[in-house]
Design a protein around this motif. Structure first.
Motif, short mmCIF file in Angstrom:
data_model
loop_
_atom_site.label_atom_id
_atom_site.label_comp_id
_atom_site.label_asym_id
_atom_site.label_seq_id
_atom_site.Cartn_x
_atom_site.Cartn_y
_atom_site.Cartn_z
N GLN A 147 -158.50 6.69 -44.65
CA GLN A 147 -159.69 6.06 -44.07
C GLN A 147 -159.87 6.42 -42.60
OE1 GLN A 147 -159.08 2.12 -46.81
NE2 GLN A 147 -159.26 1.77 -44.68
N ASN A 148 -158.79 6.35 -41.83
CA ASN A 148 -158.93 6.38 -40.37
C ASN A 148 -158.16 7.46 -39.63
OD1 ASN A 148 -160.46 3.94 -40.53
ND2 ASN A 148 -158.55 2.83 -40.81
N PHE A 159 -163.42 3.70 -48.00
CA PHE A 159 -162.61 2.49 -47.89
C PHE A 159 -161.81 2.34 -49.18
CE2 PHE A 159 -162.01 -2.01 -48.88
CZ PHE A 159 -161.23 -2.37 -47.80
N PRO A 173 -167.45 11.55 -47.07
CA PRO A 173 -168.05 10.52 -46.22
C PRO A 173 -166.97 9.49 -45.85
CG PRO A 173 -168.54 10.09 -48.52
CD PRO A 173 -167.84 11.42 -48.47
N PRO A 174 -167.30 8.57 -44.96
CA PRO A 174 -166.33 7.50 -44.70
C PRO A 174 -165.95 6.84 -46.04
CG PRO A 174 -168.14 7.38 -43.15
CD PRO A 174 -168.51 8.42 -44.16
N GLY A 220 -168.94 5.79 -48.08
CA GLY A 220 -170.05 5.47 -47.19
C GLY A 220 -169.72 4.30 -46.31
N GLU A 221 -170.60 4.06 -45.36
CA GLU A 221 -170.34 3.02 -44.37
C GLU A 221 -170.90 1.65 -44.73
OE1 GLU A 221 -170.69 4.06 -40.31
OE2 GLU A 221 -170.37 6.18 -40.71
N LEU A 222 -171.67 1.56 -45.80
CA LEU A 222 -172.24 0.27 -46.18
C LEU A 222 -171.16 -0.67 -46.69
CD1 LEU A 222 -175.43 1.46 -48.10
CD2 LEU A 222 -175.30 0.54 -45.77
N ARG A 223 -171.03 -1.81 -46.08
CA ARG A 223 -170.02 -2.79 -46.50
C ARG A 223 -170.31 -3.33 -47.89
NH1 ARG A 223 -165.56 -2.60 -43.63
NH2 ARG A 223 -165.96 -2.46 -41.42
#
Length: 169
Positions: free
Chosen positions: A29-30, A79, A76-77, A123-126
């Protein structure tokens, strides 16, 4: 040669699995620039198949550096939500040619089968869609860790020898 005690094997494999999961999935992730450091050095099995063997959602990735580049440049990002994992000792007494190994009774010369499952969100959408994932990993001892006494957290004790990631439909 001293046989590996079952209690030691259980403790070492469980500890290795826990440390790996707690380090690897946050890196996906990071800390994508560190991903290649989670894999054994490139080599080949006696039949010529490359090690590490990496399969990501049905696609064979040739090297750990290629895997890292894919995550850095194409993904993409992401999680990861690890829900559960389990581990089993595959080979209790791995002997690697030319590498310094730990004492047999330490349990740190084994290979470990690690099964991980959970959820992944791209993606970045929580509140974006989540999908299930399942991953099977074979961890092998890091020969550098056996050579360093009192190693810091920068030297990983276990590295990926084989990995097969699948999103669950």
């Amino acid at each position: 040669m001293t046989a590996l005690n079952v209690d030691v094997a259980t403790r070492v494999s469980t500890d290795a699995a826990e440390r790996f999961v707690e380090s690897y999935y946050p890196a996906l992730q990071n800390a994508r620039s560190t991903l290649a450091s989670y894999y054994v050095a490139p080599s080949a099995m006696p039949d010529g198949k490359p090690i590490p063997a990496i399969v990501f959602n049905g696609n064979i990735i040739q090297t750990a550096a290629d895997f890292q580049a894919m995550f850095e440049n194409q993904m993409p990002p992401v999680f990861y939500d690890v829900q559960c994992y389990d581990c089993q000792v595959l080979n209790p007494s791995l002997v690697t040619a030319g590498a310094q190994t730990a004492p047999p009774e330490s349990g740190k010369n084994m290979t470990i089968l690690l099964m991980v499952s959970g959820y992944i969100r791209f993606g970045e959408l929580r509140d974006g869609p989540i999908r299930g994932f399942s991953e099977t990993i074979v961890l092998a001892p890091n020969p550098e860790a056996a050579a360093i006494k009192g190693r810091g957290k920068s030297v990983k004790g276990w590295l990926i020898q084989s990995q097969n990631f699948r999103m669950v439909v």
